[in-house]
Design a protein around this motif. Structure first.
Motif, PDB file in Angstrom:
ATOM      1  N   ALA B  16      -8.656  12.985  40.114  1.00 47.45           N
ATOM      2  CA  ALA B  16      -9.306  13.947  41.013  1.00 47.45           C
ATOM      3  C   ALA B  16     -10.406  13.271  41.825  1.00 47.45           C
ATOM      4  N   GLY B  17     -11.193  12.423  41.158  1.00 48.35           N
ATOM      5  CA  GLY B  17     -12.288  11.735  41.846  1.00 48.35           C
ATOM      6  C   GLY B  17     -11.789  10.844  42.967  1.00 48.35           C
ATOM      7  N   PHE B  18     -10.776  10.019  42.659  1.00 45.50           N
ATOM      8  CA  PHE B  18     -10.260   9.124  43.701  1.00 45.50           C
ATOM      9  C   PHE B  18      -9.480   9.902  44.764  1.00 45.50           C
ATOM     10  N   GLY B  19      -8.889  11.041  44.370  1.00 41.29           N
ATOM     11  CA  GLY B  19      -8.255  11.907  45.364  1.00 41.29           C
ATOM     12  C   GLY B  19      -9.285  12.395  46.368  1.00 41.29           C
ATOM     13  N   MET B  20     -10.444  12.759  45.846  1.00 39.21           N
ATOM     14  CA  MET B  20     -11.520  13.241  46.715  1.00 39.21           C
ATOM     15  C   MET B  20     -12.059  12.114  47.596  1.00 39.21           C
ATOM     16  N   ILE B  21     -12.225  10.932  47.016  1.00 38.52           N
ATOM     17  CA  ILE B  21     -12.705   9.779  47.798  1.00 38.52           C
ATOM     18  C   ILE B  21     -11.715   9.476  48.919  1.00 38.52           C
ATOM     19  N   PHE B  22     -10.422   9.562  48.608  1.00 37.48           N
ATOM     20  CA  PHE B  22      -9.371   9.340  49.600  1.00 37.48           C
ATOM     21  C   PHE B  22      -9.552  10.288  50.785  1.00 37.48           C
ATOM     22  N   LEU B  23      -9.758  11.581  50.476  1.00 34.84           N
ATOM     23  CA  LEU B  23      -9.876  12.587  51.542  1.00 34.84           C
ATOM     24  C   LEU B  23     -11.167  12.402  52.342  1.00 34.84           C
ATOM     25  N   LEU B  24     -12.262  12.123  51.644  1.00 42.33           N
ATOM     26  CA  LEU B  24     -13.534  11.929  52.351  1.00 42.33           C
ATOM     27  C   LEU B  24     -13.464  10.695  53.237  1.00 42.33           C
ATOM     28  N   ALA B 117      -6.319   5.212  47.085  1.00 43.20           N
ATOM     29  CA  ALA B 117      -4.871   5.355  46.894  1.00 43.20           C
ATOM     30  C   ALA B 117      -4.345   4.226  46.015  1.00 43.20           C
ATOM     31  N   THR B 118      -4.840   3.004  46.258  1.00 42.06           N
ATOM     32  CA  THR B 118      -4.418   1.854  45.461  1.00 42.06           C
ATOM     33  C   THR B 118      -4.796   2.038  43.995  1.00 42.06           C
ATOM     34  N   THR B 119      -6.005   2.559  43.753  1.00 49.59           N
ATOM     35  CA  THR B 119      -6.462   2.740  42.372  1.00 49.59           C
ATOM     36  C   THR B 119      -5.546   3.703  41.623  1.00 49.59           C
ATOM     37  N   VAL B 120      -5.236   4.846  42.265  1.00 57.03           N
ATOM     38  CA  VAL B 120      -4.383   5.826  41.599  1.00 57.03           C
ATOM     39  C   VAL B 120      -2.987   5.227  41.369  1.00 57.03           C
ATOM     40  N   PHE B 121      -2.500   4.468  42.345  1.00 53.51           N
ATOM     41  CA  PHE B 121      -1.186   3.835  42.195  1.00 53.51           C
ATOM     42  C   PHE B 121      -1.185   2.842  41.025  1.00 53.51           C
ATOM     43  N   PHE B 148      -0.854  14.659  42.155  1.00 53.99           N
ATOM     44  CA  PHE B 148      -1.874  15.419  41.420  1.00 53.99           C
ATOM     45  C   PHE B 148      -3.281  14.996  41.836  1.00 53.99           C
ATOM     46  N   ALA B 149      -3.469  13.697  42.076  1.00 57.21           N
ATOM     47  CA  ALA B 149      -4.791  13.228  42.517  1.00 57.21           C
ATOM     48  C   ALA B 149      -5.136  13.867  43.862  1.00 57.21           C
ATOM     49  N   LEU B 150      -4.160  13.890  44.767  1.00 61.29           N
ATOM     50  CA  LEU B 150      -4.389  14.460  46.098  1.00 61.29           C
ATOM     51  C   LEU B 150      -4.648  15.966  46.005  1.00 61.29           C
ATOM     52  N   GLY B 151      -3.834  16.659  45.222  1.00 59.84           N
ATOM     53  CA  GLY B 151      -3.977  18.112  45.094  1.00 59.84           C
ATOM     54  C   GLY B 151      -5.317  18.508  44.496  1.00 59.84           C
ATOM     55  N   SER B 152      -5.646  17.890  43.330  1.00 55.20           N
ATOM     56  CA  SER B 152      -6.909  18.268  42.683  1.00 55.20           C
ATOM     57  C   SER B 152      -8.091  17.788  43.519  1.00 55.20           C
ATOM     58  N   GLY B 153      -7.938  16.628  44.180  1.00 56.83           N
ATOM     59  CA  GLY B 153      -8.998  16.133  45.062  1.00 56.83           C
ATOM     60  C   GLY B 153      -9.235  17.082  46.229  1.00 56.83           C
ATOM     61  N   GLU B 167      -7.628  26.608  52.475  1.00 58.29           N
ATOM     62  CA  GLU B 167      -6.836  27.175  51.385  1.00 58.29           C
ATOM     63  C   GLU B 167      -5.336  26.962  51.574  1.00 58.29           C
ATOM     64  N   LEU B 168      -4.884  27.090  52.843  1.00 52.66           N
ATOM     65  CA  LEU B 168      -3.448  26.946  53.093  1.00 52.66           C
ATOM     66  C   LEU B 168      -2.976  25.541  52.711  1.00 52.66           C
ATOM     67  N   TRP B 169      -3.760  24.549  53.143  1.00 48.25           N
ATOM     68  CA  TRP B 169      -3.446  23.160  52.782  1.00 48.25           C
ATOM     69  C   TRP B 169      -3.481  22.984  51.263  1.00 48.25           C
ATOM     70  N   GLY B 170      -4.482  23.610  50.656  1.00 47.91           N
ATOM     71  CA  GLY B 170      -4.623  23.501  49.206  1.00 47.91           C
ATOM     72  C   GLY B 170      -3.378  24.005  48.493  1.00 47.91           C
ATOM     73  N   ILE B 171      -2.916  25.203  48.930  1.00 45.25           N
ATOM     74  CA  ILE B 171      -1.717  25.781  48.317  1.00 45.25           C
ATOM     75  C   ILE B 171      -0.530  24.841  48.485  1.00 45.25           C
ATOM     76  N   ALA B 172      -0.387  24.304  49.712  1.00 47.66           N
ATOM     77  CA  ALA B 172       0.741  23.408  49.986  1.00 47.66           C
ATOM     78  C   ALA B 172       0.683  22.180  49.077  1.00 47.66           C
ATOM     79  N   LEU B 173      -0.510  21.582  48.930  1.00 49.24           N
ATOM     80  CA  LEU B 173      -0.617  20.348  48.133  1.00 49.24           C
ATOM     81  C   LEU B 173      -0.380  20.616  46.648  1.00 49.24           C
ATOM     82  N   VAL B 174      -0.893  21.763  46.160  1.00 51.47           N
ATOM     83  CA  VAL B 174      -0.676  22.100  44.745  1.00 51.47           C
ATOM     84  C   VAL B 174       0.815  22.327  44.481  1.00 51.47           C
ATOM     85  N   VAL B 175       1.463  23.068  45.386  1.00 48.90           N
ATOM     86  CA  VAL B 175       2.892  23.338  45.209  1.00 48.90           C
ATOM     87  C   VAL B 175       3.699  22.043  45.286  1.00 48.90           C
ATOM     88  N   LEU B 176       3.341  21.179  46.241  1.00 44.75           N
ATOM     89  CA  LEU B 176       4.058  19.903  46.364  1.00 44.75           C
ATOM     90  C   LEU B 176       3.888  19.056  45.099  1.00 44.75           C
TER      91      LEU B 176
END
Lengths: 248, 303
Positions: B16-24, B117-121, B148-153, B167-176
């Protein structure tokens, strides 16, 4: 360095004869004894005299039952220790360089001072050859008795791994698989050697000699039929015979 | 495999942390006040660091953990350590400049995103590389960890950031993400140890004689191998845990996001969705370990 050497000078390892192993566990006991007293650190046990005994061993003897389709089951005792694989996954996964394969003789070893005890090498080994020491918290494995085979103080006949030295049925043999004249190479040529789980692509150095075919007992012959005429009795027995016949 | 709490916590929170860093790093909008930026960065970086610290708890010698940075040539675990530290340093500099100047250095951000992304990989490859665990040994494993990293991030970032209608993006990422996990589960059902080509016959090489069955273990008690890799107790509640993971990790976040999105409630409520998803992911990660079958169990009469 946890990259594997492209090839090794010698390929030292064991040949284990599944035909002659009697499952006495002497190799495992002698291994434990030698490696708890002579290695870098003791090969520890916890609760050794209690109800929940546990400890690190480098050699363990499993016993399998093998059932052919058309014959009764047979028992095979199966000693298992590190196979010192050419493509040892336990070496390449190690993050610290503690786990390494020696380019000179192919022995896979752990430098205990570098080991962080992450356990990934044990996860990567299909054979269960590595065990975490419960007291030292570092990974332990068979060293091929590197401290015996190169010893200059031990008597000549003791400069072989402890398990080989102690085996009462000569089921264990030690030598260089790169030397076609060595005992192990000749045993392989003569008997053929088994690789454990070749599908894991680890290319183990240690080989197992297959059990020799069992002699199959012939199917029991049909019981002999009584064809000779029963001799006729006379006197009292003759009378009894006739009387019983009449009773039907 | 034995589900170690420290490793479960590590993979979920650092994901989740690295997902958030990725997005930021890629420019996820955050209101420009320096305090807000600091807070947001603290959530992402803090989770990543907390996860990494947790991972050292399952080491036999945590004080030697720094040695794990040396073998990047061959070891995914080593690569992960390096990628995590480099990413955190780059991200730290990125946030510092952002807080001080109020403007974001896009190049540094991009570097942090690539690092995350590299770290999660690399984390996922620690498991995906293992031939000894056929259920993990798949390209789907990095996909699931990444998704999961991207969704929770995204859920975390959307709660503390200032993205317009996230929220719409959030729903899409969680479902994906759960779609990817669904594929992973379907494959894992077909890729059990019994399906992998390894069997007691190949493990002993005695298949040429006949059917092989363990008659006697080497010892009566347990050992490191049976506790660590022939661990089966964790599978007891597998079906219920899977349901729990799907409900808390997938369904609940989607419902919360939908309610927040439709009602126009403040995005901070997305934090509920994020926390729910993280709890669900703890159950999912528990099963990832507990249900995995290791080849060595063939020597102990199990799968």
């Amino acid at each position: 360095m946890t990259s594997l050497p492209a090839s090794t000078g010698k390929r030292l390892g064991l040949v284990i004869d599944l035909d002659t192993c009697v499952g006495c566990h002497a190799c495992a006991v002698n291994c434990k004894e030698w490696n708890t007293s002579a290695g870098a650190s003791p090969l520890s046990d916890v609760d050794a005299y209690g109800a929940d005994v546990s400890g690190a061993w480098l050699n363990r003897i499993h016993t399998f039952e093998v059932t052919p389709e058309d014959a009764p089951a047979q028992i095979v005792h199966f000693p298992k220790s590190c196979l010192h694989c050419d493509d040892a996954p336990c070496v390449t996964v190690c993050p610290t360089g503690a786990s390494y394969k020696r380019p000179e003789d192919g022995i896979v070893l752990v430098n205990e001072d570098l080991c962080i005890g992450c356990g990934l090498c044990a996860w990567s080994c299909p054979y269960g050859a590595r065990e975490m020491d419960p007291v030292e918290n570092v990974m332990k494995k068979c060293t091929l008795c590197v401290d015996r085979i190169y010893s200059e103080t031990l008597p000549e006949e003791d400069r072989i791994p402890a398990c080989v030295r102690t085996c009462p049925s000569s089921a264990r043999h030690f030598g260089d698989f790169n030397d076609p004249e060595s005992t192990v190479s000749q045993l392989l040529a003569e008997r053929g050697g088994i690789d454990l789980m070749p599908e894991m692509e680890t290319r183990p150095v240690n080989k197992y000699l297959p059990p020799r075919p069992k002699t199959r007992s012939q199917p029991a012959a049909a019981p002999a039929t009584v064809s000779a005429p029963v001799p006729k009795a006379d006197g009292f027995l003759g009378w009894l015979d006739a009387a019983l016949d009449k009773l039907g | 495999m034995h589900p170690a709490v420290s490793v479960i916590f590590f993979t979920v929170t650092s994901g989740a942390g690295f997902g958030m860093i990725f997005l930021l790093g890629l420019g996820f909008p955050v209101d420009a006040s320096a305090l807000r930026v600091f807070f947001v960065a603290l959530v992402g970086g803090g989770l990543a660091v907390a996860g990494l610290l947790a991972s050292t708890f399952h080491l036999g010698h945590p004080e030697r953990a720094w040695r794990a940075l040396s073998q990047w040539r061959s070891s995914w675990l080593s690569r992960e350590g390096i990628a995590a530290i480099v990413t955190l340093v780059v991200f730290g500099i990125y946030v510092l400049i952002w807080m001080m100047t109020g403007s974001r250095q896009h190049f540094l951000g991009l570097l942090a995103a690539i690092g995350a992304a590299t770290t999660v990989f690399t984390t996922s490859m620690i498991y995906a590389q293992l031939k000894t665990v056929p259920q993990w040994n798949s390209r789907l494993t990095p996909l699931v960890y990444g998704a999961f990293a991207l969704g929770s991030g995204w859920l975390l970032a959307s709660a503390v950031g200032t993205h317009e209608a996230p929220e719409l993006w959030g729903i899409a990422l969680v479902v994906l993400a759960w779609g990817a996990k669904w594929f992973w589960w379907a494959r894992a059902g077909r890729a059990r140890l019994a399906d992998s080509g390894s069997s007691p016959e190949t493990a002993t090489g005695l298949g040429f004689i006949g059917k092989v069955r363990l008659l006697e273990r080497p010892h009566t008690g347990e050992n490191y191998l049976t506790r660590e890799m022939v661990h089966r107790i964790g599978r007891k509640h597998a079906a219920r845990l899977r349901m729990l993971a799907l409900l808390l990790g997938g369904a609940a976040p989607v419902v919360i996001l939908a309610i927040v999105g439709l009602s126009g409630a403040p995005s901070l409520f997305n934090l509920l969705a994020a926390v729910s998803m993280l709890i669900g992911l703890l159950a999912e990660r528990w099963l990832f370990f507990a249900e995995a079958e290791h080849a060595v169990s063939l020597y102990y009469g199990h799968r």
